[in-house]
Scaffold this motif. Structure first.
Motif, mmCIF file in Angstrom:
data_model
loop_
_atom_site.group_PDB
_atom_site.id
_atom_site.type_symbol
_atom_site.label_atom_id
_atom_site.label_comp_id
_atom_site.label_asym_id
_atom_site.label_seq_id
_atom_site.Cartn_x
_atom_site.Cartn_y
_atom_site.Cartn_z
ATOM 1 N N GLY A 12 1.008 -1.133 0.236
ATOM 2 C CA GLY A 12 0.494 0.118 -0.098
ATOM 3 C C GLY A 12 0.541 1.377 -0.076
ATOM 4 O O GLY A 12 2.233 1.376 0.081
ATOM 5 N N GLY A 13 -0.429 2.513 -1.122
ATOM 6 C CA GLY A 13 0.544 3.896 0.134
ATOM 7 C C GLY A 13 2.029 3.815 -0.976
ATOM 8 O O GLY A 13 2.769 4.767 -0.499
ATOM 9 N N THR A 14 2.220 3.608 -2.195
ATOM 10 C CA THR A 14 3.024 3.552 -3.076
ATOM 11 C C THR A 14 3.534 4.703 -4.336
ATOM 12 O O THR A 14 3.756 5.105 -5.340
ATOM 13 C CB THR A 14 3.471 2.049 -4.546
ATOM 14 N N GLY A 15 1.836 4.699 -4.109
ATOM 15 C CA GLY A 15 1.258 5.781 -5.310
ATOM 16 C C GLY A 15 0.403 5.558 -6.307
ATOM 17 O O GLY A 15 0.367 6.912 -7.199
ATOM 18 N N LYS A 16 -0.398 4.858 -6.056
ATOM 19 C CA LYS A 16 -1.195 4.675 -7.702
ATOM 20 C C LYS A 16 -2.442 5.426 -7.189
ATOM 21 O O LYS A 16 -2.551 5.585 -8.563
ATOM 22 C CB LYS A 16 -1.659 2.828 -7.346
ATOM 23 N N THR A 17 -3.014 5.768 -6.545
ATOM 24 C CA THR A 17 -4.202 7.317 -6.916
ATOM 25 C C THR A 17 -3.764 8.002 -7.367
ATOM 26 O O THR A 17 -5.008 8.557 -7.954
ATOM 27 C CB THR A 17 -5.289 6.775 -4.957
ATOM 28 N N THR A 18 -2.906 8.494 -6.533
ATOM 29 C CA THR A 18 -2.603 9.400 -6.142
ATOM 30 C C THR A 18 -2.190 10.127 -8.560
ATOM 31 O O THR A 18 -1.979 11.026 -9.551
ATOM 32 C CB THR A 18 -0.943 10.245 -6.644
ATOM 33 N N PRO A 121 -4.670 -1.922 -2.394
ATOM 34 C CA PRO A 121 -3.357 -1.834 -2.373
ATOM 35 C C PRO A 121 -3.245 -3.491 -1.338
ATOM 36 O O PRO A 121 -2.803 -4.038 -0.029
ATOM 37 C CB PRO A 121 -3.166 -1.734 -0.889
ATOM 38 N N ARG A 207 8.367 12.950 -7.862
ATOM 39 C CA ARG A 207 9.492 13.391 -6.878
ATOM 40 C C ARG A 207 8.169 13.151 -5.499
ATOM 41 O O ARG A 207 7.497 13.695 -5.383
ATOM 42 C CB ARG A 207 9.472 15.453 -6.943
ATOM 43 N N SER A 209 7.123 14.592 -2.373
ATOM 44 C CA SER A 209 6.464 16.160 -1.743
ATOM 45 C C SER A 209 5.233 16.044 -1.015
ATOM 46 O O SER A 209 4.131 15.891 -1.639
ATOM 47 C CB SER A 209 6.147 17.331 -2.782
#
Ligand code: ATP
Ligand code: MG
Length: 261
Positions: A12-18, A121, A207, A209
């Motif tokens: 989880g939390g690897t930036g998929k949704t973003t 995730p 990047r 941020s």
């Protein structure tokens, strides 16, 4: 028929949704008709797109057979909410459970050029449904130690989908996300991935941020919130469009980049 791209990762939390949020917008700005499918009961993608939390039906209803995909489209997004967790459980006992999303999306395939699917995730039944429905799989990886391990596990699931139900599934690449290339450990993650997956690793990284969390919280895109950072996703979008052979769209994204004539 639309090209379907599943965005997944082992953890989880690897930036998929973003990534799905911003690639969808970049592809749209390039003139493509893009549907974004939220396949995570957390509903993060739906929130990021500012879809009404009461929107109905949702992807849970589609996978349960209570609604068609076309009925569940709200502002070119098929949203998700917690009812998807229940739908997943029900689905687990059904014959053809891995094919449900694929069959459902056929109904909207003519209306779109590209369909992005944001996976949850876990490499469970929902992600398998996404991989069976997809033409391309895009792996997202956080720039951390153990990045390679996560990518390798996700690749095994891609192989499984290919061997069984979706032999045509293409591996589009690996996006190194939430990266701080000034640090040794982000650079090491990049290098070790490059060593193992070669040119499947996207040249452009996103990047790290805090602005992304702010942008998600306010449900506005990074392009509007911090245009200076937005160039990362535009570059990734350009690279993906090149890989997909969508040259007109690629040119349009390139023209949005700073320094373009
Ligand atoms: N480039 C970035 N830099 C810093 N933080 C980021 C970046 N991209 C995303 N984030 C933040 O990291 C967190 C996880 O991102 P995101 O929700 O996109 O990941 P995910 O892989 O979809 O997570 P999940 O597996 O829970 O669905 C969020 O708080 C998000 O705002
Ligand atoms: Mg997510």
């Amino acid at each position: 028929m639309a090209l379907t791209i599943a965005v997944l990762s082992q953890k989880g939390g690897t930036g998929k949704t973003t990534a799905v949020r911003h690639l969808t917008e970049a592809f749209r700005d390039a003139g493509l008709r893009v549907l974004a499918v939220d396949l995570d009961p957390q509903g993060n993608l739906s929130d990021y797109f500012d879809i009404d939390p009461e929107a109905d039906p949702t992807i849970g209803d589609v996978l349960s057979g209570r609604a068609t995909a076309a009925d569940a489209v709200h502002d070119d997004v098929i949203p998700a909410n917690l009812s998807l967790a229940e739908a997943e459980l029900t689905l687990a006992g059904k014959l053809g459970r891995e094919l449900t999303l694929r069959k459902a999306l056929i109904g909207v395939g003519e209306d779109y050029d590209v369909i992005f699917v944001d996976c949850p995730p876990a490499l469970g039944l929902l992600t398998v449904n996404a991989l069976v429905a997809a033409d391309h799989a895009l792996l997202s990886s956080e720039a951390q130690y153990f990045a390679l391990q996560g990518v390798e596990q996700a690749l095994e699931v891609i192989e499984l989908a290919r061997d069984s139900l979706n032999p045509d599934l293409n591996w589009l690449g690996v996006l190194l996300n939430i990266a701080d290339m000034r640090t040794v450990h982000s650079r090491e993650a990049f290098e070790s991935l490059q060593e193992h997956v070669g040119d499947k690793l996207l040249v452009h990284t996103v990047r790290q941020s805090i602005a992304y969390a702010e942008s998600a919280e306010r449900a506005i895109s990074i392009y509007d919130h911090r245009p200076d950072l937005g160039t990362d996703y535009l570059q990734v979008a350009e690279e993906l469009l090149r890989r997909l052979g969508l040259d007109d769209a690629r040119g349009k994204v390139a023209a949005l980049l700073p320094g373009a004539a």
